[in-house]
Every structure is written in structure tokens, then in C-alpha cells.
Design a protein around this motif. Structure first.
Motif, PDB file in Angstrom:
ATOM      1  N   GLU A   1      18.182 -34.156   3.951  1.00 27.60           N
ATOM      2  CA  GLU A   1      19.587 -34.415   4.261  1.00 27.60           C
ATOM      3  C   GLU A   1      20.479 -33.626   3.308  1.00 27.60           C
ATOM      4  N   GLY A   2      21.622 -33.185   3.799  1.00 27.43           N
ATOM      5  CA  GLY A   2      22.525 -32.440   2.935  1.00 27.43           C
ATOM      6  C   GLY A   2      23.787 -32.019   3.643  1.00 27.43           C
ATOM      7  N   LYS A   3      24.399 -30.961   3.123  1.00 26.31           N
ATOM      8  CA  LYS A   3      25.659 -30.457   3.660  1.00 26.31           C
ATOM      9  C   LYS A   3      25.607 -28.933   3.682  1.00 26.31           C
ATOM     10  N   ILE A   4      26.096 -28.348   4.763  1.00 27.43           N
ATOM     11  CA  ILE A   4      26.033 -26.892   4.932  1.00 27.43           C
ATOM     12  C   ILE A   4      27.046 -26.233   4.003  1.00 27.43           C
ATOM     13  N   ARG A   5      26.540 -25.427   3.076  1.00 32.71           N
ATOM     14  CA  ARG A   5      27.460 -24.719   2.172  1.00 32.71           C
ATOM     15  C   ARG A   5      27.770 -23.304   2.647  1.00 32.71           C
ATOM     16  N   TYR A   6      26.791 -22.630   3.262  1.00 34.78           N
ATOM     17  CA  TYR A   6      26.992 -21.220   3.631  1.00 34.78           C
ATOM     18  C   TYR A   6      26.328 -20.935   4.974  1.00 34.78           C
ATOM     19  N   VAL A   7      27.036 -20.221   5.819  1.00 34.93           N
ATOM     20  CA  VAL A   7      26.495 -19.698   7.078  1.00 34.93           C
ATOM     21  C   VAL A   7      26.982 -18.267   7.211  1.00 34.93           C
ATOM     22  N   GLY A   8      26.065 -17.321   7.361  1.00 30.94           N
ATOM     23  CA  GLY A   8      26.507 -15.935   7.484  1.00 30.94           C
ATOM     24  C   GLY A   8      25.345 -14.963   7.475  1.00 30.94           C
ATOM     25  N   TYR A   9      25.687 -13.679   7.547  1.00 31.33           N
ATOM     26  CA  TYR A   9      24.689 -12.607   7.493  1.00 31.33           C
ATOM     27  C   TYR A   9      24.638 -12.121   6.056  1.00 31.33           C
ATOM     28  N   HIS A  10      23.467 -12.218   5.445  1.00 30.17           N
ATOM     29  CA  HIS A  10      23.348 -11.879   4.029  1.00 30.17           C
ATOM     30  C   HIS A  10      22.217 -10.887   3.803  1.00 30.17           C
ATOM     31  N   GLY A  11      22.567  -9.622   3.677  1.00 27.40           N
ATOM     32  CA  GLY A  11      21.631  -8.567   3.311  1.00 27.40           C
ATOM     33  C   GLY A  11      20.286  -8.665   3.994  1.00 27.40           C
ATOM     34  N   GLY A  12      19.220  -8.600   3.183  1.00 27.01           N
ATOM     35  CA  GLY A  12      17.863  -8.660   3.718  1.00 27.01           C
ATOM     36  C   GLY A  12      17.507  -9.994   4.332  1.00 27.01           C
ATOM     37  N   HIS A  13      18.296 -11.037   4.045  1.00 26.56           N
ATOM     38  CA  HIS A  13      18.032 -12.344   4.645  1.00 26.56           C
ATOM     39  C   HIS A  13      18.420 -12.401   6.123  1.00 26.56           C
ATOM     40  N   GLY A  14      19.291 -11.499   6.548  1.00 26.70           N
ATOM     41  CA  GLY A  14      19.777 -11.568   7.923  1.00 26.70           C
ATOM     42  C   GLY A  14      20.646 -12.795   8.129  1.00 26.70           C
TER      43      GLY A  14
ATOM     44  N   LEU B   1      19.814 -29.281  -5.410  1.00 28.10           N
ATOM     45  CA  LEU B   1      18.976 -28.239  -4.803  1.00 28.10           C
ATOM     46  C   LEU B   1      19.672 -27.636  -3.591  1.00 28.10           C
ATOM     47  N   GLU B   2      19.400 -26.376  -3.319  1.00 26.00           N
ATOM     48  CA  GLU B   2      19.824 -25.739  -2.079  1.00 26.00           C
ATOM     49  C   GLU B   2      18.599 -25.168  -1.388  1.00 26.00           C
ATOM     50  N   THR B   3      18.532 -25.330  -0.062  1.00 19.31           N
ATOM     51  CA  THR B   3      17.477 -24.693   0.710  1.00 19.31           C
ATOM     52  C   THR B   3      18.094 -23.598   1.565  1.00 19.31           C
ATOM     53  N   VAL B   4      17.396 -22.467   1.636  1.00 25.47           N
ATOM     54  CA  VAL B   4      17.885 -21.274   2.332  1.00 25.47           C
ATOM     55  C   VAL B   4      16.971 -21.003   3.519  1.00 25.47           C
ATOM     56  N   TYR B   5      17.559 -20.840   4.688  1.00 23.78           N
ATOM     57  CA  TYR B   5      16.827 -20.583   5.933  1.00 23.78           C
ATOM     58  C   TYR B   5      17.264 -19.212   6.441  1.00 23.78           C
ATOM     59  N   ALA B   6      16.362 -18.228   6.389  1.00 23.21           N
ATOM     60  CA  ALA B   6      16.746 -16.838   6.636  1.00 23.21           C
ATOM     61  C   ALA B   6      15.999 -16.227   7.819  1.00 23.21           C
ATOM     62  N   HIS B   7      16.514 -15.059   8.261  1.00 25.68           N
ATOM     63  CA  HIS B   7      16.004 -14.281   9.402  1.00 25.68           C
ATOM     64  C   HIS B   7      16.258 -14.981  10.732  1.00 25.68           C
ATOM     65  N   LEU B   8      17.226 -15.893  10.785  1.00 29.02           N
ATOM     66  CA  LEU B   8      17.488 -16.649  12.007  1.00 29.02           C
ATOM     67  C   LEU B   8      18.047 -15.744  13.099  1.00 29.02           C
TER      68      LEU B   8
ATOM     69  N   ILE C   1      19.190 -26.692  12.680  1.00 27.57           N
ATOM     70  CA  ILE C   1      20.322 -25.947  12.134  1.00 27.57           C
ATOM     71  C   ILE C   1      20.367 -24.507  12.644  1.00 27.57           C
ATOM     72  N   GLY C   2      19.314 -24.065  13.333  1.00 24.62           N
ATOM     73  CA  GLY C   2      19.289 -22.709  13.862  1.00 24.62           C
ATOM     74  C   GLY C   2      18.031 -22.445  14.640  1.00 24.62           C
ATOM     75  N   THR C   3      17.872 -21.179  15.059  1.00 24.06           N
ATOM     76  CA  THR C   3      16.666 -20.773  15.778  1.00 24.06           C
ATOM     77  C   THR C   3      16.049 -19.561  15.102  1.00 24.06           C
ATOM     78  N   GLY C   4      14.724 -19.489  15.155  1.00 25.56           N
ATOM     79  CA  GLY C   4      14.002 -18.432  14.479  1.00 25.56           C
ATOM     80  C   GLY C   4      14.279 -17.053  15.040  1.00 25.56           C
ATOM     81  N   GLY C   5      14.119 -16.045  14.177  1.00 22.44           N
ATOM     82  CA  GLY C   5      14.373 -14.670  14.619  1.00 22.44           C
ATOM     83  C   GLY C   5      13.724 -13.649  13.708  1.00 22.44           C
ATOM     84  N   VAL C   6      14.257 -12.430  13.768  1.00 22.09           N
ATOM     85  CA  VAL C   6      13.749 -11.321  12.949  1.00 22.09           C
ATOM     86  C   VAL C   6      14.906 -10.533  12.344  1.00 22.09           C
ATOM     87  N   THR C   7      16.021 -11.185  12.084  1.00 23.61           N
ATOM     88  CA  THR C   7      17.180 -10.484  11.543  1.00 23.61           C
ATOM     89  C   THR C   7      16.973 -10.178  10.069  1.00 23.61           C
ATOM     90  N   GLY C   8      17.698  -9.171   9.580  1.00 21.64           N
ATOM     91  CA  GLY C   8      17.553  -8.766   8.189  1.00 21.64           C
ATOM     92  C   GLY C   8      16.278  -7.970   7.985  1.00 21.64           C
TER      93      GLY C   8
END
Length: 318
Positions: free
Chosen positions: A143-156, A167-174, A191-198
Motif C-alpha cells: 500500500e502507498g501513494k503514487i509519487r512519480y509517473v513519467g518517462y525516465h531515461g533507461g527506465h522508460g 521505502l519507494e518501489t519503482v516499476y519500469a519498462h511499462l 498500476i500499469g501494464t508490462g512493456g519494453v519501453t526504455g
């Protein structure tokens, strides 16, 4: 606070910009009744905190634990920067506390880790890669609160969730984000769907766990197995578990949980090794062999960075 037929109804702790609601379940024993109250000052406001006997683990029993966690949750709330802590230094070791005994799997399918936290192809890999297909649901592990949503370099395409203990958890390449900044999310919420971005080689979820901007080996905190357990309700994090070069992305590191400061001292003493210098050895070669920094070996052995080693010389390896 009200007691109605041995039930303790809701306490509301209100502070800007967050609201914490603490619900206590049925109280069947007197040990679950508050024994005292303490006043805390949080962001300029006075809060009366119920103090429960130590056996009660449903809420923070110590004043310092609560204030530290509230501070960690609120500090540097920034929806624009991926890492608002970029200019901070951490003091090791530090303690983390969890209210949850388990976490939600971030994917619906069986969790298959294809790359671990550690050194990979000459670079630090600061999270773990979990196999999925493009379009698969990605869920918040706590459980938590969304702090950041966006396109971030190699993370996509990236979503960052901050949790109550800082703690913060990061979910990347969505492929797609399904939440927006400042949304509150439940454990297991999509919170999102899987992908290959970044910078992604094939579809997978890149999952990071960070504290004050610094990555932690996720497998030190969570068991990525079928029972998805949080490894301990409280534990200490040392520099080793936040330094990728101490680990290899191709294999799981041996997990030894530090629950007390005594654990850290004991394990550190047990891990001391004596290495005897052989022909051709250098400080750099020895450091790479044991996953250490040259500076650490120099400090432990009172050596200079450019010291010439002698065959047969004994080096303490921590």
C-alpha cells in the motif's frame, strides 16, 4: 477514542498533506487497550498518540518509531523528479519497519527473476527483472501513494510508489501507466501494464526498491517465492545491501537478515577472512575477487592506495 462493546473505533491522525487512519480490531484482552498517551509534534501540529503494551504489534509502540516513519513518508514529496534525494547521503546502518507480513506479487504469472540486483555487464543493475508479456498487469507490492509517473531515461514508462515507512518501489519498462501522481493505492492494485519501453531487452518488469533515493537489493527485504513474505517486521540495512558491486546479477546473494545491531557486529566478525598475497596480486585484483572497494581494504589494513604488495603478505578481508 471510544470503546463500544470492547471495540475500539477509529482514531484519526490528521496532518498536511496526508491523513493517516488507524483502525484497531476487536479487543479481547486488556493488553490491547492503550496504557498511556504521548504528545507528538508533527509539522507544527500536536497529535495525541495511544501507547499500547509492547506485545501489540498492530501499530508503532514507540514514539520515535512513529515520528521517524512519518518524516520518511512526507519528506521531499516531488511529482517532477524521479529522485528528489539526489544530493542526500545516508548513514549506515539504518532500521526499517514493516506493518505487512507479506506483499503482493507484482505480476499475475509465476514470478521468474531473469536478472538480479548486482553488477551486470560492467554496470550496476539496481533492481530485479521479472518476466512478463506486454500488456500483463503490474501491481503495487505494498500500500502507498503514487509519487512519480513519467518517462525516465533507461527506465522508460515508470511509476514510483512511496510506502508508509519511507521505502519507494519503482516499476519500469511499462507499456502504459494506469495511475496518476498523488493517487493512493492498495496492496495488489494494478498500476500499469508490462512493456519494453526504455532500455529493455525483451518484455519484463524492472522492479527497484529505494530508500531516500538509494537502491536496496529487493531480495534482502522480500522473498520472491510463492509465499511472498516480507522477511522481517524490523531489520537493519547495511551498505552491502545498497551497493550493487557486492552482488552479481546472475545469481542470488546469500541472504542474512540483520535484526539487531548485535547481528551486524557478529556477522561482520564472522565474515573476516585472511588472504595471503600471491604472485601477480594487486589491491584491485583482490578487491574485485571479493566484491570490495580498494578503499575498504586499504582502510582495514592501514595500506595506501598505491601500496605494492609482497608475496606472502596477509590481508584482512571484511
Amino acid at each position: 477514542m471510544f470503546l463500544i462493546k470492547k471495540r475500539l473505533v477509529f482514531y484519526f491522525l490528521i496532518f498536511s498533506p496526508f491523513v493517516m487512519v488507524v483502525a484497531q480490531e476487536t479487543l479481547e484482552q486488556t493488553e490491547n487497550i492503550p496504557v498511556d498517551h504521548k504528545k507528538l509534534v508533527v509539522q507544527g501540529e500536536i497529535i495525541c498518540l495511544p501507547i499500547y503494551p509492547k506485545k501489540n504489534s498492530n501499530y508503532f509502540p514507540e514514539e520515535n518509531d512513529l515520528s521517524e516513519n512519518l518524516e520518511a513518508y512526507n519528506t521531499k514529496w516531488d511529482n517532477q523528479q524521479f529522485n528528489p534525494y539526489w544530493n542526500e547521503e545516508l548513514t549506515f546502518p539504518f532500521q526499517l519497519a514493516f506493518q505487512d507480513e507479506d506483499f503482493s506479487p507484482p505480476v499475475d504469472r509465476k514470478m521468474v527473476i531473469t536478472s538480479r540486483y548486482g553488477w551486470r555487464r560492467g554496470r550496476p543493475h539496481q533492481g530485479i527483472d521479472i518476466d512478463l508479456q506486454v500488456g500483463d498487469s503490474v501491481k503495487s507490492i505494498l500500500e502507498g501513494k503514487i509519487r512519480y509517473v513519467g518517462y525516465h531515461g533507461g527506465h522508460g514508462n515508470t511509476v514510483v510508489v512511496r510506502h508508509y515507512n519511507g521505502l519507494e518501489t519503482v516499476y519500469a519498462h511499462l507499456s502504459k501507466s494506469l495511475v496518476k501522481e498523488n493517487d493512493e493505492v492498495k496492496k495488489g492494485q494494478i498500476i500499469g501494464t508490462g512493456g519494453v519501453t526504455g532500455n529493455a531487452r525483451g518484455s519484463h518488469l524492472h522492479l527497484e526498491v529505494r530508500y531516500h533515493g538509494k537502491s536496496i537489493n529487493p531480495e534482502y527485504l522480500f522473498e520472491f517465492a510463492s509465499d511472498t513474505k516480507v522477511r522481517s517486521d524490523t531489520l537493519f540495512v547495511t551498505k552491502k545491501w545498497m551497493t550493487p558491486r557486492y552482488h552479481r546479477s546472475t545469481r542470488m546473494s546469500k541472504i542474512v537478515i540483520h535484526k539487531t545491531m548485535e547481528d551486524i557486529a557478529r556477522i561482520k566478525e564472522e565474515q573476516k577472512k585472511i588472504y595471503t598475497v600471491r604472485k601477480g596480486d594487486t589491491l584491485h585484483r583482490i578487491a574485485n575477487k571479493y566484491g570490495l572497494a580498494v578503499s575498504e581494504i586499504c582502510k582495514t589494513n592501514s595500506l595506501k592506495y598505491n601500496s605494492v604488495l609482497k608475496i606472502g603478505q596477509q590481508i584482512i578481508i571484511n
